[in-house]
Scaffold this active site. Structure first.
Site, PDB file in Angstrom:
ATOM      1  N   CYS A   1       0.869  -1.255  -0.081  1.00 15.82           N
ATOM      2  CA  CYS A   1      -0.024  -0.021  -0.039  1.00 15.82           C
ATOM      3  C   CYS A   1       0.810   1.365  -0.098  1.00 15.82           C
ATOM      4  CB  CYS A   1      -0.932  -0.082   1.237  1.00 15.82           C
ATOM      5  SG  CYS A   1      -2.225   1.151   1.011  1.00 15.82           S
TER       6      CYS A   1
ATOM      7  N   HIS B   1      -3.788  -4.664   0.099  1.00 23.21           N
ATOM      8  CA  HIS B   1      -3.360  -5.321   1.317  1.00 23.21           C
ATOM      9  C   HIS B   1      -3.306  -6.840   1.576  1.00 23.21           C
ATOM     10  CE1 HIS B   1      -2.768  -1.639   3.738  1.00 23.21           C
ATOM     11  NE2 HIS B   1      -3.663  -1.190   3.035  1.00 23.21           N
TER      12      HIS B   1
ATOM     13  N   GLU C   1      -2.097  -8.570   3.733  1.00 22.27           N
ATOM     14  CA  GLU C   1      -2.174  -9.078   5.069  1.00 22.27           C
ATOM     15  C   GLU C   1      -3.558  -8.818   5.770  1.00 22.27           C
ATOM     16  OE1 GLU C   1      -1.055  -4.616   5.165  1.00 22.27           O
ATOM     17  OE2 GLU C   1      -1.844  -6.180   3.692  1.00 22.27           O
TER      18      GLU C   1
END
Length: 253
Positions: A120, A220, A222
């Site tokens: 990001c 993202h 994650e």
């Protein structure tokens, strides 16, 4: 038998403290903690650092022996670093010390050939470090949910991975489902960077360097709702790049 040591990964976030924005900080900490946990599960020895909470020199010293680096998400980059001005829509708080430190990390990684992944904001740091610029605000579109609590800001969409890129090879396909939450995007690409993925609306969603082991994703991996294998595959790509560099060094020696 020779003792094997774990590869060393520096995971660099913006700041370790946001007392004025507890909900946002809590969300960021969940995401950042997921990266650390996934890396440790993948066999990395992880050092987690907050760039705003130390000097540039201290950050560079703390990461000098890292075998690979991950630069995480967070606030907008200070506009002066890419020739922009303040006053744009939905401008966030800036952390110029963190910007300076993370930009320096990218430039050193390029010089040394250190594998680096930006997530990001981390992608935008890569781009700005190499002379690129940022679109300061994009229409809501598909890239985030608006007017919702911070815990619901992430939005799913697909990206097209360009054939022949390291990223497409890492994720194993031409398309990927991603979770994103950004209001800025890549404008002019930095020196040596190539687009590696596009969103359906045409925005660049990933970059990689033409010869250095540097990759950035605007989304993202994650995020809790991201495909479970996406982050491990990206971390594994760092490990493969590191192994290739070490093998080339042994051959050269």
């Amino acid at each position: 038998m020779a003792e094997t040591t774990s590869p060393r990964l520096a995971v660099v976030e913006v700041t370790g403290s946001r007392p004025d924005r507890p909900a946002y900080h809590a969300k960021v900490q969940v995401l950042n903690g997921t990266v650390v946990a996934a890396a440790e599960q993948g066999g990395w020895a992880v050092t987690r650092l907050a760039a705003a909470d130390m000097t540039i020199a201290t950050l560079l010293t703390a990461t000098a022996d890292a075998d690979a680096i991950v630069i995480l998400g967070g606030e907008d980059i200070t506009p002066r670093f890419y020739g922009g001005v303040s006053g744009y829509p939905e401008e966030t708080l800036h952390f110029p010390v963190a910007d300076d430190g993370q930009l320096a990390l990218v430039r050193r990684a390029l010089d040394r050939g250190t594998p680096l992944l930006g997530i990001c904001r981390g992608l935008q740091i890569i781009n700005v470090a190499l002379g690129g610029s940022i679109v300061q605000h994009i229409d809501e579109g598909i890239h985030r949910n608006v007017d919702v609590p911070i815990d619901r800001i992430l939005r799913e969409h697909t990206v097209e991975l360009l054939e022949g890129t390291v990223l497409a090879d890492s994720l194993g396909g031409a398309f990927a489902a991603v979770q994103s939450a950004h209001h800025q995007s890549v404008d002019r690409l930095g020196a040596g960077l190539l687009a590696a993925a596009f969103a359906p609306d045409g925005l660049i969603e990933a970059v990689e360097h033409e010869f250095a082991p540097i990759t950035g994703v605007q989304w993202h991996p994650e995020a809790p709702d991201a495909p479970a294998d996406q982050l491990p595959l990206l971390l594994r790509s760092l490990e493969r790049q590191l192994a290739a560099i070490e093998a080339a060094g042994r051959i050269a020696a």
